[in-house]
Design a protein around this motif. Sequence first.
Motif, short mmCIF file in Angstrom:
data_model
loop_
_atom_site.label_atom_id
_atom_site.label_comp_id
_atom_site.label_asym_id
_atom_site.label_seq_id
_atom_site.Cartn_x
_atom_site.Cartn_y
_atom_site.Cartn_z
N VAL A 92 0.85 -1.20 0.00
CA VAL A 92 0.00 0.00 0.00
C VAL A 92 0.88 1.24 0.00
O VAL A 92 0.66 2.19 -0.78
N ASN A 93 1.89 1.25 0.86
CA ASN A 93 2.80 2.40 0.92
C ASN A 93 3.55 2.59 -0.39
O ASN A 93 3.71 3.72 -0.86
N MET A 94 4.02 1.51 -0.98
CA MET A 94 4.79 1.62 -2.22
C MET A 94 3.91 2.06 -3.38
O MET A 94 4.36 2.80 -4.26
N ARG A 95 2.67 1.64 -3.38
CA ARG A 95 1.73 2.12 -4.40
C ARG A 95 1.55 3.63 -4.28
O ARG A 95 1.54 4.35 -5.27
N LEU A 96 1.39 4.09 -3.04
CA LEU A 96 1.19 5.52 -2.82
C LEU A 96 2.44 6.31 -3.21
O LEU A 96 2.34 7.38 -3.80
N GLU A 112 -7.23 -2.35 -1.62
CA GLU A 112 -7.90 -1.22 -0.97
C GLU A 112 -9.34 -1.54 -0.55
O GLU A 112 -9.91 -0.88 0.32
N ASP A 113 -9.95 -2.56 -1.16
CA ASP A 113 -11.32 -2.95 -0.81
C ASP A 113 -11.36 -4.15 0.13
O ASP A 113 -12.39 -4.84 0.23
N TYR A 114 -10.28 -4.40 0.82
CA TYR A 114 -10.18 -5.57 1.69
C TYR A 114 -11.31 -5.61 2.72
O TYR A 114 -11.97 -6.64 2.91
N PHE A 151 -4.05 -4.94 15.36
CA PHE A 151 -3.49 -3.61 15.10
C PHE A 151 -3.03 -2.92 16.38
O PHE A 151 -3.61 -1.93 16.84
N ILE A 152 -1.96 -3.46 16.93
CA ILE A 152 -1.38 -2.91 18.17
C ILE A 152 0.10 -2.60 18.02
O ILE A 152 0.72 -2.02 18.90
N TYR A 153 0.69 -2.98 16.90
CA TYR A 153 2.14 -2.85 16.74
C TYR A 153 2.56 -1.57 16.04
O TYR A 153 3.64 -1.03 16.28
N GLU A 200 -6.37 3.84 11.50
CA GLU A 200 -5.28 4.39 10.70
C GLU A 200 -4.98 3.50 9.50
O GLU A 200 -4.72 3.98 8.39
N PHE A 201 -5.04 2.20 9.72
CA PHE A 201 -4.81 1.26 8.63
C PHE A 201 -5.87 1.42 7.55
O PHE A 201 -5.58 1.49 6.35
N MET A 202 -7.12 1.48 7.97
CA MET A 202 -8.21 1.63 7.02
C MET A 202 -8.17 2.99 6.32
O MET A 202 -8.54 3.11 5.15
N PHE A 203 -7.73 4.02 7.03
CA PHE A 203 -7.54 5.32 6.39
C PHE A 203 -6.52 5.20 5.25
O PHE A 203 -6.70 5.80 4.18
N SER A 204 -5.48 4.43 5.47
CA SER A 204 -4.45 4.23 4.45
C SER A 204 -5.02 3.54 3.22
O SER A 204 -4.69 3.89 2.08
#
Length: 245
Positions: free
Chosen positions: A110-114, A134-136, A156-158, A164-168
Amino acid sequence: MNSIGTNKEEFFINVKDFKLHVNLFGKKTNKPTVVMEAGYGDYSEVWKEIAPEIAKITQVVLYDRAGLGKSEKSSNQRTSDQMVNELKELLTNMEIDPPYILVGHSFGGVNMRLYATEYPNEVNGLVLIDSTHEDYRDRFLPTMSVEFQDAYKKQFIYEGNYDEFMFSLELVKEKRSKLDVPLVVISAGKKAHYSTHSQELWNEMQQELLSISSKGEFIIAKNSAHYIQNDEPMVVIDAIKRLLV
């Protein structure tokens, strides 16, 4: 094979108000530098089977995102836009000039795509390894058991929280644009705890990621679970090498 891959440097680079831990393999050649991004909560160690082989051809940058591995924490939100901004500053401060081949696993994809969308002129190729679609949340997660969905949300604790993950994911969907670079999408064909239907849907959604580029190749790593770089490292190595030719 030459001996470039035996060269490895480990150091810290100042980015904003914190330090990021970097492993730099190989030496700069006339080929693009390969930059690798790990998945959610993971750090550079996940590339231990891949980086030394690619470093026989060109320079490879591995780094731990803020708060992971040996890197210091960031006061910024743990969303893809912030992470891309931090990676951009990291590469600038390291004086590693583009072009780059970007390699991302899972959330790292996701980060590399962005990054490729924000800085298209810096990217010569993109490899997405079992990258999060993105539609996961809307299309895939509902097909899984209630127990699976509950465990997924609790993980999602690490590094950043669920929101925040879903915002991404929403961000990469919003910013989605056609890239004019070679793209390789590698899908895990043997996902743990997946039914036949879920596995087929996963592969289908992975294949859809090809649409972000005009030059795409789709591979199913038939004997791999999520960490394809561990289960079938040569599939990943060969994909990256093809983009370096």
